[in-house]
Scaffold this active site. Structure first.
Site, PDB file in Angstrom:
ATOM      1  N   LEU A  59       6.550  -3.771  11.010  1.00 45.23           N
ATOM      2  CA  LEU A  59       7.082  -2.758  10.101  1.00 45.23           C
ATOM      3  C   LEU A  59       5.932  -2.149   9.317  1.00 45.23           C
ATOM      4  O   LEU A  59       4.943  -2.822   9.039  1.00 45.23           O
ATOM      5  CB  LEU A  59       8.079  -3.380   9.108  1.00 45.23           C
ATOM      6  N   ASP A  60       6.088  -0.881   8.941  1.00 48.72           N
ATOM      7  CA  ASP A  60       5.110  -0.255   8.046  1.00 48.72           C
ATOM      8  C   ASP A  60       5.022  -1.048   6.748  1.00 48.72           C
ATOM      9  O   ASP A  60       5.987  -1.706   6.339  1.00 48.72           O
ATOM     10  CB  ASP A  60       5.537   1.171   7.706  1.00 48.72           C
ATOM     11  N   GLN A  61       3.878  -0.964   6.084  1.00 47.78           N
ATOM     12  CA  GLN A  61       3.663  -1.707   4.844  1.00 47.78           C
ATOM     13  C   GLN A  61       4.742  -1.414   3.805  1.00 47.78           C
ATOM     14  O   GLN A  61       5.234  -2.311   3.127  1.00 47.78           O
ATOM     15  CB  GLN A  61       2.286  -1.384   4.269  1.00 47.78           C
TER      16      GLN A  61
END
Length: 216
Positions: A59-61
Site C-alpha cells: 500500500l502507498d505510505q
C-alpha cells in the site's frame, strides 16, 4: 490479541502457518525506503515477528488498511499467481471531494508514470497501461461537500484509485500528491483505506475474507 505483535506495532487480522494479514497504519511505509529514517516499515516489523514474512503486494505510505504477508516460499509463489490472475479481490473506502453524481460507475483510463514529476502518475492514452476501477457511493455529505465511496480496483496500477477519482473530478481528502491545497487541508492524512480482501488460501485452498473498517 498477540502481545508480541502489539509491541512491534503490528495489528494482525489473520495469522496461520502460511499467511499473515495486517492492518497498516496511515503514514507507515510498506517496504523500506532510502535512508535510515525510512527503515521502520510494515515488512520490517513483520520480519521481527516472523523472519519468513515476504512482500507480495503493498500500500502507498499514506493509505491505511489490509496488507498480506506470505510466510513461506510456496505461499508467496501461489499468491503472486493469484494476483496476476486477478483472483484476489480488494475493496477500499475513501472520502472524496464533492458530491459524486452516479450511485455507481467505473473508470477505465490508462495510466503511466509522470516521469518529470515522479512518483506522480497520469492518464496517458498513447502509452499508459490499462487501468480499471469500479466505484459506488456509500454516503453523500452535502453539508461538508464530500462523498464516501467504495472502490474496487480491477487492475492494480500505482496510485490508480487516487488518479482515477481525480480524473472524474473528485480528488481524495488529505491527498498530498494529487489534491489541490484546500482539499489537502480537509484532512490530516490521505482518507483512503484498504477495507476488505478476498482470496483463496495459498496452501489450504479455502476462501478467506478479511474486513478491517476505516477509522474515518
Amino acid at each position: 490479541m498477540n502481545e508480541h505483535a502489539l509491541s512491534l506495532g503490528l495489528d494482525i487480522l489473520h495469522l496461520d502457518d502460511d499467511l499473515m494479514i495486517c492492518n497498516k497504519p496511515a503514514g507507515l511505509l510498506t517496504v523500506p525506503g532510502k535512508g535510515p529514517e525510512k527503515q521502520d516499515c510494515l515488512i520490517n516489523r513483520a520480519l521481527k515477528f516472523n523472519p519468513n514474512a515476504r512482500v507480495v503486494h503493498r500500500l502507498d505510505q499514506g493509505t491505511s488498511g489490509i496488507v498480506m504477508f506470505p510466510l513461506n516460499y510456496m505461499s508467496l509463489k501461489i499468491l503472486t499467481k493469484q494476483f496476476e490472475a486477478r483472483g484476489i479481490h480488494k475493496r477500499y473506502v475513501a472520502l472524496v471531494s464533492g458530491l459524486v453524481e452516479q450511485d455507481e460507475g467505473e473508470v477505465k483510463l490508462p495510466l503511466i508514470c509522470d516521469w518529470p514529476n515522479r512518483p506522480l502518475q497520469k492518464v496517458c492514452f498513447e502509452s499508459g497501461k490499462p487501468a480499471h476501477t469500479r466505484y459506488s457511493v456509500l454516503e453523500r455529505n452535502e453539508a461538508e461537500n464530500y462523498t464516501r465511496v467504495l472502490l474496487e480496483p480491477v487492475s492494480g496500477r500505482t496510485h490508480q484509485l487516487r488518479v482515477h477519482m481525480l480524473s472524474i473530478g473528485h480528488p481524495m481528502l488529505g491527498d498530498q500528491l494529487y489534491s489541490p491545497p484546500e482539499i489537502q487541508a480537509q484532512a490530516s492524512r490521505l482518507l483512503l483505506h484498504a477495507q476488505h480482501i478476498q482470496l483463496t488460501h495459498p496452501i489450504l485452498r479455502h476462501k478467506i475474507e478479511v474486513e478491517c473498517l476505516a477509522d474515518f
